[in-house]
Write a protein that holds these residues in place. Structure first.
Motif, PDB file in Angstrom:
ATOM      1  N   LEU A   8      -5.349   0.223  -8.170  1.00  0.00           N
ATOM      2  CA  LEU A   8      -6.188  -0.772  -7.497  1.00  0.00           C
ATOM      3  C   LEU A   8      -5.433  -2.083  -7.276  1.00  0.00           C
ATOM      4  O   LEU A   8      -5.628  -2.754  -6.258  1.00  0.00           O
ATOM      5  CB  LEU A   8      -7.464  -1.023  -8.302  1.00  0.00           C
ATOM      6  N   GLU A   9      -4.572  -2.448  -8.216  1.00  0.00           N
ATOM      7  CA  GLU A   9      -3.749  -3.644  -8.027  1.00  0.00           C
ATOM      8  C   GLU A   9      -2.865  -3.497  -6.790  1.00  0.00           C
ATOM      9  O   GLU A   9      -2.718  -4.436  -6.000  1.00  0.00           O
ATOM     10  CB  GLU A   9      -2.880  -3.890  -9.264  1.00  0.00           C
ATOM     11  N   SER A  12      -4.814  -3.712  -3.542  1.00  0.00           N
ATOM     12  CA  SER A  12      -5.425  -5.034  -3.301  1.00  0.00           C
ATOM     13  C   SER A  12      -4.438  -6.048  -2.749  1.00  0.00           C
ATOM     14  O   SER A  12      -4.813  -7.198  -2.479  1.00  0.00           O
ATOM     15  CB  SER A  12      -6.032  -5.563  -4.612  1.00  0.00           C
ATOM     16  N   THR A  13      -3.175  -5.660  -2.583  1.00  0.00           N
ATOM     17  CA  THR A  13      -2.161  -6.569  -2.041  1.00  0.00           C
ATOM     18  C   THR A  13      -1.554  -5.984  -0.774  1.00  0.00           C
ATOM     19  O   THR A  13      -1.523  -4.761  -0.586  1.00  0.00           O
ATOM     20  CB  THR A  13      -1.036  -6.808  -3.072  1.00  0.00           C
ATOM     21  N   GLY A  15      -2.481  -5.785   2.370  1.00  0.00           N
ATOM     22  CA  GLY A  15      -3.483  -4.834   2.842  1.00  0.00           C
ATOM     23  C   GLY A  15      -3.159  -4.101   4.116  1.00  0.00           C
ATOM     24  O   GLY A  15      -3.712  -3.022   4.375  1.00  0.00           O
ATOM     25  N   ARG A  29      -3.470   0.079   3.077  1.00  0.00           N
ATOM     26  CA  ARG A  29      -3.943  -0.143   1.711  1.00  0.00           C
ATOM     27  C   ARG A  29      -5.388  -0.622   1.700  1.00  0.00           C
ATOM     28  O   ARG A  29      -6.205  -0.157   0.884  1.00  0.00           O
ATOM     29  CB  ARG A  29      -3.042  -1.162   1.006  1.00  0.00           C
ATOM     30  N   SER A  30      -5.735  -1.548   2.583  1.00  0.00           N
ATOM     31  CA  SER A  30      -7.109  -2.051   2.627  1.00  0.00           C
ATOM     32  C   SER A  30      -8.089  -0.945   2.986  1.00  0.00           C
ATOM     33  O   SER A  30      -9.180  -0.831   2.394  1.00  0.00           O
ATOM     34  CB  SER A  30      -7.221  -3.196   3.632  1.00  0.00           C
ATOM     35  N   ARG A  33      -8.465   1.427   0.014  1.00  0.00           N
ATOM     36  CA  ARG A  33      -9.288   0.833  -1.048  1.00  0.00           C
ATOM     37  C   ARG A  33     -10.762   0.884  -0.676  1.00  0.00           C
ATOM     38  O   ARG A  33     -11.620   1.221  -1.510  1.00  0.00           O
ATOM     39  CB  ARG A  33      -8.835  -0.613  -1.289  1.00  0.00           C
ATOM     40  N   ASP A  34     -11.073   0.563   0.569  1.00  0.00           N
ATOM     41  CA  ASP A  34     -12.448   0.596   1.048  1.00  0.00           C
ATOM     42  C   ASP A  34     -13.026   2.014   0.945  1.00  0.00           C
ATOM     43  O   ASP A  34     -14.147   2.201   0.440  1.00  0.00           O
ATOM     44  CB  ASP A  34     -12.494   0.114   2.500  1.00  0.00           C
ATOM     45  N   GLU A 126     -17.682  -2.313  -4.982  1.00  0.00           N
ATOM     46  CA  GLU A 126     -16.540  -2.426  -5.880  1.00  0.00           C
ATOM     47  C   GLU A 126     -16.977  -2.161  -7.323  1.00  0.00           C
ATOM     48  O   GLU A 126     -18.018  -2.663  -7.772  1.00  0.00           O
ATOM     49  CB  GLU A 126     -15.885  -3.794  -5.748  1.00  0.00           C
ATOM     50  N   ASP A 128     -15.450  -1.568 -11.521  1.00  0.00           N
ATOM     51  CA  ASP A 128     -14.342  -1.595 -12.469  1.00  0.00           C
ATOM     52  C   ASP A 128     -14.051  -0.171 -12.932  1.00  0.00           C
ATOM     53  O   ASP A 128     -14.984   0.598 -13.206  1.00  0.00           O
ATOM     54  CB  ASP A 128     -14.684  -2.463 -13.677  1.00  0.00           C
TER      55      ASP A 128
END
Length: 459
Positions: A8-9, A12-13, A15, A29-30, A33-34, A126, A128
């Motif tokens: 996830l890190e 999150s960069t 993207g 990446r974005s 993640r979505d 989102e 955890d």
């Protein structure tokens, strides 16, 4: 923390950087993640909770990669359902796995019923990552029942070294629901690499195209896949590093790969029940020292390896907890697992594998062992032979005798000369009593030579 936190890190960069490519789908990446959070939400909306088993019957697609990650994100028990067994065995596997849900990709196959992957995504909520999860791999059992190897979540420290590697353009050729493909997926996600997924059924033409078009600089093979690429008329030149696992490489083919691509071929030895047992880095292979072409390397520093009565036993963090529904290894063998491989260490700590126990041919008047892998590796060095597979053929007088299946390069092959060469090099015990020339050797879905299918011709 687990590997999911580290992934996830990365997602999150930066993207706009590409993360997943497969078929006609390309995800940044974005976007990845979505979709990961949307798939997790879809599972939660359908009642999946931490600890639940989720069986997945999926092929090599970006959506499937993120589905698997979503199950771990939620703290689920991810059960990989492979395509190899028939419908009845697949149903038995799923029933045995005690799952709360089944997710399928109909474009991959229709043998299994379940929620369709394409209908699963919900909202991009989102979450955890859960602190614990598990992964379950199928492996064929000697009793005929499917066996399910359970691997628990591992602490972040085991993955941080891998996560510190620079991003790559990584082409994975094996199914993501098998050990090598799952490992390649995890490596790509942890390093923030662009993961390019080859088709669910390997195709050398597609590999050549993807290697060129996607500017691949790292790829994952099992040996027969690498051999097909080396034999391809448009085999790429030096451009990528190679990781090979699944079964040992034939020394002749390893030499051929190094001569074609340079000192970039790294080998790993592991299996469904025990990952990352040894590693043979490309830098330690020396063409002037033939033994370095035969070894599978030195043990992983985190894994204990012992030879007991010729068998390779292992214990460590990458060894399964046990088979689902059976007592854990910690109770039955103090955490030790018999790999079923036969081998030995040399004085420098390099491990050499003679054969799989089930592939040893027991023959002769004193019932001696013929190591089929040793025979396979020698026969492919003979003129005209491209691939070879030795298996046991039942025999009334000797119990078993050696039968060779050969793939040639199209030239005439003198079978009597092959027999004479085998006897001269390996001894009378290894003499093939039967030889069959075939167009190709049968492969499992993960690209290994299917010796069980070859043996079944004699039943």
């Amino acid at each position: 923390m687990t590997y999911v936190d580290l992934v996830l890190e990365k997602l999150s960069t930066d993207g706009d950087r590409e993360a997943l490519v497969g078929g006609d789908t390309r995800l940044t990446r974005s976007q990845a993640r979505d979709l990961l959070f949307r798939l997790a939400d879809g599972l939660v909306r359908r009642g999946v909770r931490p600890g639940d088993g989720v069986a997945v019957y999926v092929g090599n697609t970006p959506e499937a990669v993120l589905l698997n990650l979503a199950v771990h994100l939620l703290g689920g028990r991810l059960v990989y359902v492979p395509p190899e067994p028939g419908t009845a065995e697949l149903k038995a596997l799923i029933e045995r796995a005690d799952v709360a849900a089944v997710v399928v990709d109909p474009s991959f196959g229709t043998q299994v019923d379940g929620w369709h992957l394409q209908d699963l995504p919900g909202n991009p909520v989102e979450r955890d990552p859960a602190p614990e999860f598990a992964t379950v791999f199928y492996t064929g059992g000697t009793t005929g029942l499917p066996k399910l190897a359970v691997h628990p979540s591992r602490k972040t420290g085991l993955w941080e070294t891998r996560a510190s590697l620079p991003p790559m353009n990584l082409l994975s050729n094996t199914l993501i629901t098998h050990g090598s493909g799952a490992g390649a997926t995890m490596t790509a996600l942890l390093t923030g690499s662009k993961l390019v997924l080859g088709p669910s059924t390997f195709d050398a033409d597609t590999f050549v195209r993807l290697a060129r078009d996607e500017q691949i600089n790292m790829t994952i093979f099992v040996p027969p896949m690498m051999y097909e690429v080396l034999d391809h008329p448009d085999c790429p030149g030096p451009q990528f590093h190679v990781m090979v696992g699944g079964s040992p490489l034939a020394p002749k083919r390893l030499r051929q790969a190094i001569e074609k691509w340079g000192p970039v071929v790294n080998q790993g030895y592991g299996m469904t029940e025990a990952h990352a047992i040894t590693m043979m880095p490309a830098s330690e292979v020396d063409l002037d020292r033939p033994d370095t072409l035969r070894t599978v390397g030195k043990r992983n520093p985190l894994t204990e390896v012992e030879i007991r009565d010729g068998d390779v036993w292992v214990r460590g963090p990458f060894v399964m907890e046990g088979y689902w529904g059976e007592p854990p290894l910690s109770e039955t063998s103090d955490g030790w697992f018999n790999t079923g491989d036969m081998g030995y260490f040399d004085d420098e700590g390099y491990l050499y594998l003679n054969d799989r126990s089930k592939d040893v041919i027991v023959t002769g008047r004193t019932s001696d062992n013929v190591y089929s892998r040793l025979l396979d590796d020698f026969v492919v060095t003979l003129p005209g032979v491209r691939q070879a597979a030795a298996v046991a053929q039942p025999d009334d007088a000797l119990g078993e005798v050696v039968h060779l299946f050969l793939v040639t390069d199209g030239s005439d092959v003198d079978v009597d000369r092959i027999r004479a060469s085998v006897v001269a090099e390996l001894g009378e015990l290894y003499q093939p009593r039967g030889v069959t020339i075939v167009d190709q050797l049968p492969l499992t879905k993960v690209g290994k030579v299917d010796k069980r299918k070859l043996r079944s011709q004699f039943r």
